[in-house]
Design a protein around this motif. Structure first.
Motif, PDB file in Angstrom:
ATOM      1  N   ASP A 162       0.830  -1.210   0.000  1.00  0.00           N
ATOM      2  CA  ASP A 162       0.000   0.000   0.000  1.00  0.00           C
ATOM      3  C   ASP A 162       0.864   1.260   0.000  1.00  0.00           C
ATOM      4  O   ASP A 162       0.534   2.256  -0.654  1.00  0.00           O
ATOM      5  CB  ASP A 162      -0.912   0.006   1.236  1.00  0.00           C
ATOM      6  CG  ASP A 162      -2.009  -1.046   1.154  1.00  0.00           C
ATOM      7  OD1 ASP A 162      -2.264  -1.543   0.032  1.00  0.00           O
ATOM      8  OD2 ASP A 162      -2.596  -1.379   2.198  1.00  0.00           O
ATOM      9  N   CYS A 163       1.964   1.215   0.742  1.00  0.00           N
ATOM     10  CA  CYS A 163       2.865   2.385   0.800  1.00  0.00           C
ATOM     11  C   CYS A 163       3.468   2.680  -0.572  1.00  0.00           C
ATOM     12  O   CYS A 163       3.505   3.830  -1.015  1.00  0.00           O
ATOM     13  CB  CYS A 163       3.973   2.140   1.818  1.00  0.00           C
ATOM     14  SG  CYS A 163       3.415   2.019   3.535  1.00  0.00           S
ATOM     15  N   PHE A 164       3.932   1.640  -1.254  1.00  0.00           N
ATOM     16  CA  PHE A 164       4.529   1.833  -2.574  1.00  0.00           C
ATOM     17  C   PHE A 164       3.482   2.305  -3.588  1.00  0.00           C
ATOM     18  O   PHE A 164       3.758   3.178  -4.420  1.00  0.00           O
ATOM     19  CB  PHE A 164       5.167   0.527  -3.065  1.00  0.00           C
ATOM     20  CG  PHE A 164       6.453   0.190  -2.378  1.00  0.00           C
ATOM     21  CD1 PHE A 164       7.573   0.997  -2.528  1.00  0.00           C
ATOM     22  CD2 PHE A 164       6.554  -0.931  -1.575  1.00  0.00           C
ATOM     23  CE1 PHE A 164       8.771   0.693  -1.891  1.00  0.00           C
ATOM     24  CE2 PHE A 164       7.740  -1.255  -0.940  1.00  0.00           C
ATOM     25  CZ  PHE A 164       8.852  -0.446  -1.091  1.00  0.00           C
ATOM     26  N   ALA A 165       2.279   1.742  -3.510  1.00  0.00           N
ATOM     27  CA  ALA A 165       1.218   2.114  -4.453  1.00  0.00           C
ATOM     28  C   ALA A 165       0.810   3.569  -4.267  1.00  0.00           C
ATOM     29  O   ALA A 165       0.473   4.262  -5.238  1.00  0.00           O
ATOM     30  CB  ALA A 165       0.012   1.188  -4.274  1.00  0.00           C
ATOM     31  N   LEU A 166       0.842   4.040  -3.037  1.00  0.00           N
ATOM     32  CA  LEU A 166       0.423   5.406  -2.763  1.00  0.00           C
ATOM     33  C   LEU A 166       1.367   6.418  -3.402  1.00  0.00           C
ATOM     34  O   LEU A 166       0.939   7.499  -3.823  1.00  0.00           O
ATOM     35  CB  LEU A 166       0.352   5.624  -1.247  1.00  0.00           C
ATOM     36  CG  LEU A 166      -0.341   6.902  -0.774  1.00  0.00           C
ATOM     37  CD1 LEU A 166      -1.794   6.918  -1.234  1.00  0.00           C
ATOM     38  CD2 LEU A 166      -0.273   7.004   0.748  1.00  0.00           C
ATOM     39  N   VAL A 167       2.649   6.067  -3.479  1.00  0.00           N
ATOM     40  CA  VAL A 167       3.625   6.976  -4.090  1.00  0.00           C
ATOM     41  C   VAL A 167       3.274   7.248  -5.551  1.00  0.00           C
ATOM     42  O   VAL A 167       3.481   8.355  -6.065  1.00  0.00           O
ATOM     43  CB  VAL A 167       5.051   6.392  -3.980  1.00  0.00           C
ATOM     44  CG1 VAL A 167       6.057   7.284  -4.692  1.00  0.00           C
ATOM     45  CG2 VAL A 167       5.438   6.224  -2.515  1.00  0.00           C
ATOM     46  N   GLN A 168       2.717   6.254  -6.217  1.00  0.00           N
ATOM     47  CA  GLN A 168       2.370   6.399  -7.631  1.00  0.00           C
ATOM     48  C   GLN A 168       1.320   7.466  -7.872  1.00  0.00           C
ATOM     49  O   GLN A 168       1.177   7.978  -8.992  1.00  0.00           O
ATOM     50  CB  GLN A 168       1.866   5.058  -8.194  1.00  0.00           C
ATOM     51  CG  GLN A 168       2.904   3.930  -8.126  1.00  0.00           C
ATOM     52  CD  GLN A 168       4.050   4.131  -9.112  1.00  0.00           C
ATOM     53  OE1 GLN A 168       4.680   5.189  -9.143  1.00  0.00           O
ATOM     54  NE2 GLN A 168       4.318   3.131  -9.920  1.00  0.00           N
ATOM     55  N   ARG A 169       0.585   7.839  -6.838  1.00  0.00           N
ATOM     56  CA  ARG A 169      -0.443   8.870  -7.007  1.00  0.00           C
ATOM     57  C   ARG A 169       0.141  10.279  -6.990  1.00  0.00           C
ATOM     58  O   ARG A 169      -0.542  11.256  -7.287  1.00  0.00           O
ATOM     59  CB  ARG A 169      -1.498   8.707  -5.913  1.00  0.00           C
ATOM     60  CG  ARG A 169      -2.206   7.359  -6.010  1.00  0.00           C
ATOM     61  CD  ARG A 169      -3.060   7.045  -4.807  1.00  0.00           C
ATOM     62  NE  ARG A 169      -4.173   7.951  -4.654  1.00  0.00           N
ATOM     63  CZ  ARG A 169      -5.218   7.708  -3.858  1.00  0.00           C
ATOM     64  NH1 ARG A 169      -5.255   6.584  -3.149  1.00  0.00           N
ATOM     65  NH2 ARG A 169      -6.185   8.572  -3.760  1.00  0.00           N
ATOM     66  N   LYS A 170       1.440  10.359  -6.608  1.00  0.00           N
ATOM     67  CA  LYS A 170       2.205  11.616  -6.690  1.00  0.00           C
ATOM     68  C   LYS A 170       1.547  12.785  -5.955  1.00  0.00           C
ATOM     69  O   LYS A 170       1.557  13.923  -6.421  1.00  0.00           O
ATOM     70  CB  LYS A 170       2.456  11.976  -8.159  1.00  0.00           C
ATOM     71  CG  LYS A 170       3.300  10.959  -8.912  1.00  0.00           C
ATOM     72  CD  LYS A 170       3.517  11.392 -10.343  1.00  0.00           C
ATOM     73  CE  LYS A 170       4.477  10.465 -11.074  1.00  0.00           C
ATOM     74  NZ  LYS A 170       4.035   9.067 -11.117  1.00  0.00           N
ATOM     75  N   ASP A 171       0.947  12.501  -4.806  1.00  0.00           N
ATOM     76  CA  ASP A 171       0.331  13.542  -3.986  1.00  0.00           C
ATOM     77  C   ASP A 171       1.129  13.647  -2.690  1.00  0.00           C
ATOM     78  O   ASP A 171       1.013  12.788  -1.806  1.00  0.00           O
ATOM     79  CB  ASP A 171      -1.131  13.194  -3.698  1.00  0.00           C
ATOM     80  CG  ASP A 171      -1.885  14.311  -3.000  1.00  0.00           C
ATOM     81  OD1 ASP A 171      -1.255  15.033  -2.186  1.00  0.00           O
ATOM     82  OD2 ASP A 171      -3.091  14.464  -3.254  1.00  0.00           O
ATOM     83  N   ALA A 172       1.947  14.682  -2.578  1.00  0.00           N
ATOM     84  CA  ALA A 172       2.829  14.824  -1.421  1.00  0.00           C
ATOM     85  C   ALA A 172       2.058  14.930  -0.112  1.00  0.00           C
ATOM     86  O   ALA A 172       2.447  14.346   0.905  1.00  0.00           O
ATOM     87  CB  ALA A 172       3.725  16.051  -1.594  1.00  0.00           C
TER      88      ALA A 172
END
Length: 240
Positions: A79-89
């Protein structure tokens, strides 16, 4: 009449057992076989103090380890890695803050950089997205590495537009293969996270990546890399 009552009592006397000869076990729970002084306890009465006074009884640590089995650490890391893909700091900062233990620790051992505390860790991860706005994470594998630990292999690709990660040169697209180790606490929150960089020239060439960007990144932080064991190995791989 009194004599008749006495005779009736004598008839039932063999059926009455003495309290000292009763065979009924009325103890509330299993007794420690190694420590005669330990008081028997039922499972519901077992506490952390019992584990310290009766080593051979059910261990409190074993109870805590058993609870870890119900936490899907691999899914949490994914989930942590997937969230990065959304590019929302802001989103990644909020997520990391809520999913990090209060004493969380993030380390980049190659360059001897560390962050302590949930707020510092979540702020740094958010700054990565701000500094590398086109950051892409490619996860190769995530697997268990212990009762409450996960290891992952992934790539970080992007162009750094403001200085933050010395491994990425300014204004040039670079790609690094990374190895991550995440340790979780009992509640499923990240307690420790270490990220190592690796240089695999063959892999970079296969992906049509300009390795000169990687070499530039190494050169601008060579002193920091040379001061650590893992960083020194990274420099050696690049030289080979």
């Amino acid at each position: 009449q009194m004599q008749m009552q006495m005779q009736q009592m004598q008839q039932f006397e063999p059926m009455i057992e003495s309290p000292s000869t009763t065979s009924h076990d009325v103890s509330p729970g299993p007794k420690c076989q190694s420590h005669s002084s330990c008081k028997p306890r039922s499972g519901s009465d077992f506490s952390e103090s019992d584990a310290s006074t009766c080593p051979s009884a059910t261990s409190w640590d074993s109870h805590k380890e058993a609870s870890d089995a119900y936490v899907d650490h691999v899914a949490l890391a994914g989930d942590c890695f997937a969230l990065v893909q959304r590019k929302d700091a802001d989103e990644i900062q909020g997520h990391c803050l809520s999913r990090s233990a209060s004493d969380a620790h993030l380390a980049l051992p190659d360059i001897d950089v560390e962050f302590h505390g949930a707020e510092a860790v979540s702020e740094f991860l958010a700054q990565i997205l701000i500094s590398i706005p086109d950051l892409e994470i490619g996860v190769s594998s995530i697997e268990k590495d212990g009762p409450s630990s996960v290891k992952a292999t992934f790539t970080m690709t992007g162009t750094q537009t403001r200085p933050l990660l010395p491994m990425f040169p300014m204004g040039r697209r670079a790609q690094w293969q990374c190895h991550s180790q995440m340790d979780f606490d009992r509640t499923g929150k990240v307690q420790r996270h270490c990220i190592y960089f690796s240089f695999v020239a063959e892999l970079l060439r296969e992906l049509s990546v300009d390795i000169s960007a990687n070499l530039e990144g190494l050169s601008q932080c060579s002193l920091a890399l040379a001061s650590t064991p893992s960083g020194s190995r990274l420099l050696q791989l690049a030289m080979e």
